[in-house]
Scaffold this active site. Sequence first.
Site, PDB file in Angstrom:
ATOM      1  N   MET A  32       0.832  -1.200   0.000  1.00  0.00           N
ATOM      2  CA  MET A  32       0.000   0.000   0.000  1.00  0.00           C
ATOM      3  C   MET A  32       0.869   1.253   0.000  1.00  0.00           C
ATOM      4  SD  MET A  32      -3.615  -0.385   1.809  1.00  0.00           S
ATOM      5  CE  MET A  32      -3.086   0.030   3.460  1.00  0.00           C
ATOM      6  N   SER A  34       3.989   3.881   1.101  1.00  0.00           N
ATOM      7  CA  SER A  34       4.626   4.325   2.340  1.00  0.00           C
ATOM      8  C   SER A  34       5.685   3.305   2.745  1.00  0.00           C
ATOM      9  CB  SER A  34       3.592   4.512   3.455  1.00  0.00           C
ATOM     10  OG  SER A  34       4.165   5.145   4.570  1.00  0.00           O
ATOM     11  N   GLY A  38      10.868  -2.921   6.016  1.00  0.00           N
ATOM     12  CA  GLY A  38      10.155  -4.191   5.942  1.00  0.00           C
ATOM     13  C   GLY A  38       9.738  -4.535   4.523  1.00  0.00           C
ATOM     14  N   HIS A  39       9.203  -3.548   3.798  1.00  0.00           N
ATOM     15  CA  HIS A  39       8.842  -3.777   2.397  1.00  0.00           C
ATOM     16  C   HIS A  39      10.087  -4.104   1.571  1.00  0.00           C
ATOM     17  CE1 HIS A  39       5.494  -1.000   3.700  1.00  0.00           C
ATOM     18  NE2 HIS A  39       4.806  -1.985   3.168  1.00  0.00           N
ATOM     19  N   GLY A 149       4.833 -10.206   4.565  1.00  0.00           N
ATOM     20  CA  GLY A 149       5.545 -10.203   5.833  1.00  0.00           C
ATOM     21  C   GLY A 149       4.768 -10.911   6.929  1.00  0.00           C
ATOM     22  N   GLU A 150       5.496 -11.553   7.829  1.00  0.00           N
ATOM     23  CA  GLU A 150       4.865 -12.252   8.949  1.00  0.00           C
ATOM     24  C   GLU A 150       4.334 -11.293  10.008  1.00  0.00           C
ATOM     25  OE1 GLU A 150       7.520 -15.168  10.506  1.00  0.00           O
ATOM     26  OE2 GLU A 150       7.184 -16.567   8.842  1.00  0.00           O
ATOM     27  N   ARG A 189       2.269   2.925   9.644  1.00  0.00           N
ATOM     28  CA  ARG A 189       1.554   3.770  10.604  1.00  0.00           C
ATOM     29  C   ARG A 189       2.428   4.185  11.789  1.00  0.00           C
ATOM     30  NH1 ARG A 189      -2.857   0.287   8.866  1.00  0.00           N
ATOM     31  NH2 ARG A 189      -4.568   1.550   8.025  1.00  0.00           N
TER      32      ARG A 189
END
EC number: 6.3.2.1
Length: 280
Positions: A32, A34, A38-39, A149-150, A189
């Site tokens: 999504m 942002s 992690g991405h 991702g977990e 977030r």
Amino acid sequence: MSQRIDGHPYEMIQILEHQRREGNTIGFVPTMGSLHRGHQALVEASRNDGNFTVVSVFVNPAQFGPNEDFDTYPRDNDRDFELATAAGGDLVWYPDVADLYPAEAQTSVLPGDLAAKLCGVSRPQFFPGICTVVLKLLNLVRPHQTYFGEKDFQQLAIIRRMVADFYLNVDVVGCATVREDDGLAMSSRNRYLKPADRDIARTLYRTLQAAKAAFAAGERDATALKTQLTEAWPQGLELDYLAFREPEFLNEVTQLEADTRLFLGAWLRGIRLIDNAAVG
């Protein structure tokens, strides 16, 4: 040279057809936007698997409730392109809402029991919206592997179930949660958090660590440990759920095993926080 495609998927589909004719496999990371570390770890995992890697950036309106943050969700397409390509993304696609939800569309995906627990209780529209958009994206990209991702483990389990139920020819790869230096699970977030809120937000990570320590010390009674952890939960952090579940169908357990996962969901000044980890 990485490519950016805005809007209609026709050009992307043509590029991916060429890649398949060349004998290349396709890896896909739906996001999504942002983007954060992690991405990027998902993109790197796809590249490390030898894939031509596609990243989609789409803030999906179908998974937001009427009082949630769709309008204010952070968007920065240029920055996302830089981060995706720095991690090894070959193609970054920015579909428009009309590309994925044309006016004449009537069909959506209704996930089953997996979506009726944990996050699905307080956000009933969330997983139907995710499943619907992911199915559309997978049908357009037609990847060999797709990466999640977990940190959103319930989402990962639901996507795996949907792929199996619809006999989709794609391997769903789960990647370990990437954390901030203080242990907070990376999330788009997190930027909403004020400096004074971060220590409160770290309650989720501390609770996971406490559960791991208890398991390592020999605790196997899930009900007793849940009571202990709930009683230690601080004021000012609204607990949505604290639950020990098995990892495939996310059913509650009474006895802890090494692969039992503790799932946490909370609200902090209107900011949604989730985390999970295996206790073993």
